[in-house]
Write a protein that holds these residues in place. Sequence first.
Motif, mmCIF file in Angstrom:
data_model
loop_
_atom_site.group_PDB
_atom_site.id
_atom_site.type_symbol
_atom_site.label_atom_id
_atom_site.label_comp_id
_atom_site.label_asym_id
_atom_site.label_seq_id
_atom_site.Cartn_x
_atom_site.Cartn_y
_atom_site.Cartn_z
ATOM 1 N N GLN A 40 48.145 -90.418 33.077
ATOM 2 C CA GLN A 40 47.901 -89.615 33.970
ATOM 3 C C GLN A 40 47.250 -88.206 33.774
ATOM 4 N N ALA A 41 48.079 -87.598 32.922
ATOM 5 C CA ALA A 41 47.760 -86.354 32.343
ATOM 6 C C ALA A 41 46.525 -85.976 31.488
ATOM 7 N N PHE A 42 46.265 -86.881 30.772
ATOM 8 C CA PHE A 42 44.855 -86.613 29.887
ATOM 9 C C PHE A 42 43.691 -87.259 30.724
ATOM 10 N N GLY A 43 43.916 -88.387 31.938
ATOM 11 C CA GLY A 43 42.929 -88.579 32.677
ATOM 12 C C GLY A 43 42.617 -87.626 33.612
ATOM 13 N N LEU A 44 43.616 -86.783 34.094
ATOM 14 C CA LEU A 44 43.138 -85.672 35.084
ATOM 15 C C LEU A 44 42.446 -84.572 34.012
ATOM 16 N N ILE A 45 42.736 -84.334 33.190
ATOM 17 C CA ILE A 45 42.078 -83.038 32.285
ATOM 18 C C ILE A 45 40.488 -83.683 31.955
ATOM 19 N N PHE A 46 40.275 -85.065 31.514
ATOM 20 C CA PHE A 46 38.848 -85.332 31.391
ATOM 21 C C PHE A 46 38.137 -85.335 32.612
ATOM 22 N N SER A 47 38.963 -85.743 33.902
ATOM 23 C CA SER A 47 38.256 -85.973 34.808
ATOM 24 C C SER A 47 37.606 -84.381 35.248
ATOM 25 N N LYS A 48 38.672 -83.687 34.982
ATOM 26 C CA LYS A 48 37.924 -82.132 35.506
ATOM 27 C C LYS A 48 36.982 -81.652 34.687
ATOM 28 N N LEU A 49 36.911 -82.238 32.983
ATOM 29 C CA LEU A 49 36.070 -81.777 32.323
ATOM 30 C C LEU A 49 34.427 -82.302 32.652
ATOM 31 N N GLY A 50 34.429 -83.663 33.448
ATOM 32 C CA GLY A 50 33.268 -84.629 33.437
ATOM 33 C C GLY A 50 32.745 -84.144 34.989
ATOM 34 N N MET A 51 33.791 -83.876 35.996
ATOM 35 C CA MET A 51 33.312 -84.125 37.183
ATOM 36 C C MET A 51 32.563 -82.720 37.819
ATOM 37 N N GLY A 52 33.017 -81.787 37.451
ATOM 38 C CA GLY A 52 32.581 -80.340 38.077
ATOM 39 C C GLY A 52 32.396 -80.331 39.468
ATOM 40 N N SER A 53 31.288 -80.228 40.166
ATOM 41 C CA SER A 53 30.982 -80.156 41.361
ATOM 42 C C SER A 53 30.622 -81.585 41.861
ATOM 43 N N TYR A 54 30.625 -82.601 41.130
ATOM 44 C CA TYR A 54 29.947 -83.851 41.387
ATOM 45 C C TYR A 54 31.192 -84.561 42.520
ATOM 46 N N ASN A 55 30.350 -85.486 43.357
ATOM 47 C CA ASN A 55 31.282 -86.053 44.468
ATOM 48 C C ASN A 55 32.224 -86.869 44.016
ATOM 49 N N PRO A 56 33.530 -86.620 44.782
ATOM 50 C CA PRO A 56 34.771 -87.277 44.216
ATOM 51 C C PRO A 56 34.675 -88.690 44.444
ATOM 52 N N PHE A 57 34.181 -89.259 45.210
ATOM 53 C CA PHE A 57 34.026 -90.750 45.631
ATOM 54 C C PHE A 57 33.214 -91.378 44.415
ATOM 55 N N ALA A 58 32.154 -90.743 44.134
ATOM 56 C CA ALA A 58 31.243 -91.543 43.169
ATOM 57 C C ALA A 58 31.946 -91.152 41.881
ATOM 58 N N ALA A 59 32.776 -90.110 41.614
ATOM 59 C CA ALA A 59 33.544 -89.759 40.163
ATOM 60 C C ALA A 59 34.327 -91.011 39.974
ATOM 61 N N THR A 60 35.192 -91.248 41.193
ATOM 62 C CA THR A 60 36.250 -92.223 41.297
ATOM 63 C C THR A 60 35.675 -93.667 40.904
ATOM 64 N N GLN A 61 34.348 -93.868 41.276
ATOM 65 C CA GLN A 61 33.920 -95.202 41.119
ATOM 66 C C GLN A 61 33.482 -95.153 39.717
ATOM 67 N N ILE A 62 32.988 -94.201 38.892
ATOM 68 C CA ILE A 62 32.814 -94.254 37.440
ATOM 69 C C ILE A 62 33.907 -94.619 36.732
ATOM 70 N N ARG A 63 35.070 -94.006 37.172
ATOM 71 C CA ARG A 63 36.390 -94.128 36.331
ATOM 72 C C ARG A 63 36.990 -95.651 36.656
ATOM 73 N N LEU A 64 36.482 -96.017 38.022
ATOM 74 C CA LEU A 64 36.938 -97.468 37.948
ATOM 75 C C LEU A 64 35.909 -98.344 37.251
ATOM 76 N N ILE A 65 34.775 -98.074 37.130
ATOM 77 C CA ILE A 65 34.056 -98.761 36.150
ATOM 78 C C ILE A 65 34.443 -99.083 34.885
ATOM 79 N N ALA A 66 34.966 -97.892 34.245
ATOM 80 C CA ALA A 66 35.730 -97.972 33.150
ATOM 81 C C ALA A 66 36.819 -98.879 32.993
ATOM 82 N N ALA A 67 37.468 -98.784 34.142
ATOM 83 C CA ALA A 67 38.642 -99.581 34.292
ATOM 84 C C ALA A 67 38.461 -100.976 34.034
#
Length: 297
Positions: free
Chosen positions: A170-197
């Motif tokens: 959870q800790a490192f997932g949050l850090i890498f999310s912040k590195l990649g998301m920036g101002s990108y839409n949170p819904f779409a950002a979560t979709q990308i994470r789910l694709i990886a999952a």
Amino acid sequence: MQSHIGEMAALVTAICWTINAIAFESAGKKVGSMSVNYIRLFIAFFLLGICSFISRGIALPVDATAHTWFWLLISGLIGFVLGDLFLFQAYVEIGSRISLLIMSAAPPITALAGFLIMGEKISILGLAGMFITMGGICLVILSRNPAEKKIRFNRPVKGIAYACIGALGQAFGLIFSKLGMGSYNPFAATQIRLIAAFIGFTVIITMKNKWPEIRAAFEDRKAIGQIAIGAVFGPFSGVTFSLLAVQYTATGIVSSITSVSPVLIIPISIMIFKEKILPKEIAGAFISIAGVILLFL
């Protein structure tokens, strides 16, 4: 009100994590943690697609940059696959209440990761908060045998280890999310994470020959209902609000507020699971949260 969007989103995240943990513990004990992990991805992805279309007119994250895709895919593999794979099994082994308490170690880990990766500072108070958080966790999971005069774990070591790995994910997932998301839409950002999952879990299920277990899970309607509830409050609402929170405030503040889940879950555990909770366990939960808050003062 608008200036505290990040903090409010973090509080909603904590509530979502609590409901999510209760639902997934119940479902995991019926159909196994692997089935719960996999099935929830499809439900959450579908809901996120609807919300993404409503909020920005695009159902899929086709407009994300290569930089966003790279870091969010890594975040999904670490947070959803590695972290949740072990966390969900910890729900089965030691229950959601103790698992969430151990997960309160995630904020100190996040602070250290932020220091190492993004150059965020850690104060003397922050270091003290880390030790206090760990002390609160130890108060709950350790006990002393008067006869042998030895301190030992009072929960299965395997379950505790699983929850610790979940906290790291959870800790490192949050850090890498912040590195990649920036101002990108949170819904779409979560979709990308789910694709990886989805990719990660498909590989694991195939390698471990768990497909019969996945198919059998669909025959348990009660478990499917609980997975659906967990999916709504976990990888859909919870993760989305957590990403929204880190867009508006520091990861440390987000981790501090979301760490109240171990306290929120206490009355629910008493009412639903009929758990007998010792005073020292309640004290440990509050101490660990106090440490997390101190960490980010």
